[in-house]
Design an enzyme around this catalytic site. Sequence first.
Site, PDB file in Angstrom:
ATOM      1  N   ARG A   1      33.960  13.076  45.818  1.00 15.30           N
ATOM      2  CA  ARG A   1      35.368  12.828  45.499  1.00 15.30           C
ATOM      3  C   ARG A   1      35.620  11.532  44.745  1.00 15.30           C
ATOM      4  O   ARG A   1      36.547  11.433  43.958  1.00 15.30           O
ATOM      5  CB  ARG A   1      36.205  12.770  46.787  1.00 15.30           C
ATOM      6  CG  ARG A   1      36.406  14.087  47.484  1.00 15.30           C
ATOM      7  CD  ARG A   1      37.546  13.944  48.483  1.00 15.30           C
ATOM      8  NE  ARG A   1      37.535  14.969  49.530  1.00 15.30           N
ATOM      9  CZ  ARG A   1      38.077  16.184  49.391  1.00 15.30           C
ATOM     10  NH1 ARG A   1      38.648  16.522  48.263  1.00 15.30           N
ATOM     11  NH2 ARG A   1      38.030  17.047  50.385  1.00 15.30           N
TER      12      ARG A   1
ATOM     13  N   GLY B   1      42.190  16.943  47.616  1.00  9.54           N
ATOM     14  CA  GLY B   1      41.692  17.019  46.238  1.00  9.54           C
ATOM     15  C   GLY B   1      42.566  16.367  45.188  1.00  9.54           C
ATOM     16  O   GLY B   1      42.067  15.837  44.196  1.00  9.54           O
TER      17      GLY B   1
ATOM     18  N   ASP C   1      42.905  27.932  41.349  1.00  6.95           N
ATOM     19  CA  ASP C   1      41.728  28.787  41.329  1.00  6.95           C
ATOM     20  C   ASP C   1      42.189  30.226  41.593  1.00  6.95           C
ATOM     21  O   ASP C   1      42.722  30.869  40.697  1.00  6.95           O
ATOM     22  CB  ASP C   1      40.755  28.245  42.385  1.00  6.95           C
ATOM     23  CG  ASP C   1      39.382  28.893  42.359  1.00  6.95           C
ATOM     24  OD1 ASP C   1      38.931  29.287  41.282  1.00  6.95           O
ATOM     25  OD2 ASP C   1      38.743  29.002  43.429  1.00  6.95           O
TER      26      ASP C   1
ATOM     27  N   LYS D   1      41.724  27.506  36.449  1.00  7.91           N
ATOM     28  CA  LYS D   1      40.656  28.493  36.233  1.00  7.91           C
ATOM     29  C   LYS D   1      41.325  29.854  36.159  1.00  7.91           C
ATOM     30  O   LYS D   1      41.385  30.577  37.151  1.00  7.91           O
ATOM     31  CB  LYS D   1      39.689  28.510  37.432  1.00  7.91           C
ATOM     32  CG  LYS D   1      38.752  27.346  37.556  1.00  7.91           C
ATOM     33  CD  LYS D   1      37.710  27.671  38.648  1.00  7.91           C
ATOM     34  CE  LYS D   1      37.203  26.438  39.319  1.00  7.91           C
ATOM     35  NZ  LYS D   1      36.357  26.722  40.489  1.00  7.91           N
TER      36      LYS D   1
ATOM     37  N   ASP E   1      45.081  19.723  42.547  1.00  4.66           N
ATOM     38  CA  ASP E   1      43.942  19.430  41.675  1.00  4.66           C
ATOM     39  C   ASP E   1      43.587  20.608  40.785  1.00  4.66           C
ATOM     40  O   ASP E   1      43.366  20.462  39.593  1.00  4.66           O
ATOM     41  CB  ASP E   1      42.719  18.978  42.507  1.00  4.66           C
ATOM     42  CG  ASP E   1      42.393  19.928  43.663  1.00  4.66           C
ATOM     43  OD1 ASP E   1      43.083  20.953  43.829  1.00  4.66           O
ATOM     44  OD2 ASP E   1      41.441  19.636  44.411  1.00  4.66           O
TER      45      ASP E   1
ATOM     46  N   ASP F   1      35.978  17.815  45.752  1.00  5.80           N
ATOM     47  CA  ASP F   1      34.771  17.703  46.574  1.00  5.80           C
ATOM     48  C   ASP F   1      33.946  18.969  46.590  1.00  5.80           C
ATOM     49  O   ASP F   1      34.407  20.053  46.246  1.00  5.80           O
ATOM     50  CB  ASP F   1      35.165  17.406  48.022  1.00  5.80           C
ATOM     51  CG  ASP F   1      35.714  18.653  48.725  1.00  5.80           C
ATOM     52  OD1 ASP F   1      36.624  19.293  48.162  1.00  5.80           O
ATOM     53  OD2 ASP F   1      35.210  18.995  49.817  1.00  5.80           O
TER      54      ASP F   1
ATOM     55  N   PHE G   1      32.210  25.572  39.235  1.00  4.92           N
ATOM     56  CA  PHE G   1      32.627  24.726  40.345  1.00  4.92           C
ATOM     57  C   PHE G   1      32.567  23.273  39.904  1.00  4.92           C
ATOM     58  O   PHE G   1      31.536  22.802  39.441  1.00  4.92           O
ATOM     59  CB  PHE G   1      31.772  24.949  41.595  1.00  4.92           C
ATOM     60  CG  PHE G   1      32.464  24.446  42.821  1.00  4.92           C
ATOM     61  CD1 PHE G   1      33.449  25.211  43.448  1.00  4.92           C
ATOM     62  CD2 PHE G   1      32.180  23.190  43.330  1.00  4.92           C
ATOM     63  CE1 PHE G   1      34.133  24.730  44.562  1.00  4.92           C
ATOM     64  CE2 PHE G   1      32.854  22.702  44.447  1.00  4.92           C
ATOM     65  CZ  PHE G   1      33.833  23.482  45.059  1.00  4.92           C
TER      66      PHE G   1
HETATM   67  P1  IMP Z   1      42.937  28.491  45.449  1.00 10.34           P
HETATM   68  O1  IMP Z   1      43.786  28.605  46.664  1.00 10.34           O
HETATM   69  O2  IMP Z   1      41.814  29.493  45.414  1.00 10.34           O
HETATM   70  O3  IMP Z   1      43.700  28.460  44.153  1.00 10.34           O
HETATM   71  O4  IMP Z   1      42.128  27.169  45.594  1.00 10.34           O
HETATM   72  C1  IMP Z   1      42.671  25.978  45.343  1.00 10.34           C
HETATM   73  C2  IMP Z   1      41.946  24.895  46.092  1.00 10.34           C
HETATM   74  O5  IMP Z   1      40.545  25.145  46.230  1.00 10.34           O
HETATM   75  C3  IMP Z   1      42.068  23.633  45.274  1.00 10.34           C
HETATM   76  O6  IMP Z   1      43.186  22.900  45.704  1.00 10.34           O
HETATM   77  C4  IMP Z   1      40.766  22.932  45.558  1.00 10.34           C
HETATM   78  O7  IMP Z   1      40.925  22.102  46.676  1.00 10.34           O
HETATM   79  C5  IMP Z   1      39.782  24.023  45.900  1.00 10.34           C
HETATM   80  N1  IMP Z   1      38.940  24.351  44.727  1.00 10.34           N
HETATM   81  C6  IMP Z   1      39.023  25.412  43.910  1.00 10.34           C
HETATM   82  N2  IMP Z   1      38.102  25.358  42.926  1.00 10.34           N
HETATM   83  C7  IMP Z   1      37.425  24.222  43.130  1.00 10.34           C
HETATM   84  C8  IMP Z   1      36.338  23.577  42.413  1.00 10.34           C
HETATM   85  O8  IMP Z   1      35.816  24.039  41.391  1.00 10.34           O
HETATM   86  N3  IMP Z   1      35.923  22.392  42.942  1.00 10.34           N
HETATM   87  C9  IMP Z   1      36.456  21.824  44.052  1.00 10.34           C
HETATM   88  N4  IMP Z   1      37.477  22.377  44.726  1.00 10.34           N
HETATM   89  C10 IMP Z   1      37.949  23.568  44.279  1.00 10.34           C
HETATM   90 MG    MG Z   2      42.924  21.240  47.265  1.00 13.00          MG
END
Ligand code: IMP
Ligand code: MG
Length: 174
Positions: free
Chosen positions: A163, A41, A101, A129, A98, A157, A150
């Site tokens: 992407r 990402g 979340d 987020k 990227d 992606d 999202f």
């Molecule tokens: P986390 O571990 O939940 O913080 O997720 C982080 C990873 O999930 C990021 O590096 C992204 O690859 C993916 N991700 C989280 N939210 C989104 C989104 O809205 N679109 C696309 N990929 C996301």
């Molecule tokens: Mg990622």
Amino acid sequence: MYKMSAKPMITAEQIQERIRELASDIAESFEFDAILSALTGAYMFTADLSRALAKPQIRIVFIKASSYGDSTESSGQIKVSGLEKIDLKGKRVLLVDDILDTGNTMLALTHMLKDTGAVEVRTCVLMNKEERRTADIHADFVGFEIKNEFVVGYGLDYAEEYRTLPDIWTLEET
Ligand code: IMP
Ligand code: MG
């Protein structure tokens, strides 16, 4: 099923403008040796951010982190590969992703980096987020604060598609 929003949420021009600001914030406040970027990402963001930083001494390394599979919900399980080949002992590292979340990915990567002997780790994400955070982590440098939507494009992606789009779009359920 999902469809793209009618207009980009963040345009390519807005992204580039924000990256120039981010790069100058980072350059002013953090002296570091290497960028560690989480594929896939963050590939576009990393390319643009590293060019905006433009320091000859900075190394760039990539690891592969995945948690998502083909869903828009994090699995909570982080798979990381490539870190075993990287020597960051004694290095100050800017960790780039990227999007922050739930925070599971960044938290896991920060711990793994410290375990490999990195002396200082700061984090930079293109988007945050905040609402979705469950892990105890924050980013030191954030490009854009976004809502719980999202997003795709500019490296991000959904099931490996979208992407290559230069702007950032939201995906809406149909
Ligand atoms: P986390 O571990 O939940 O913080 O997720 C982080 C990873 O999930 C990021 O590096 C992204 O690859 C993916 N991700 C989280 N939210 C989104 C989104 O809205 N679109 C696309 N990929 C996301
Ligand atoms: Mg990622």
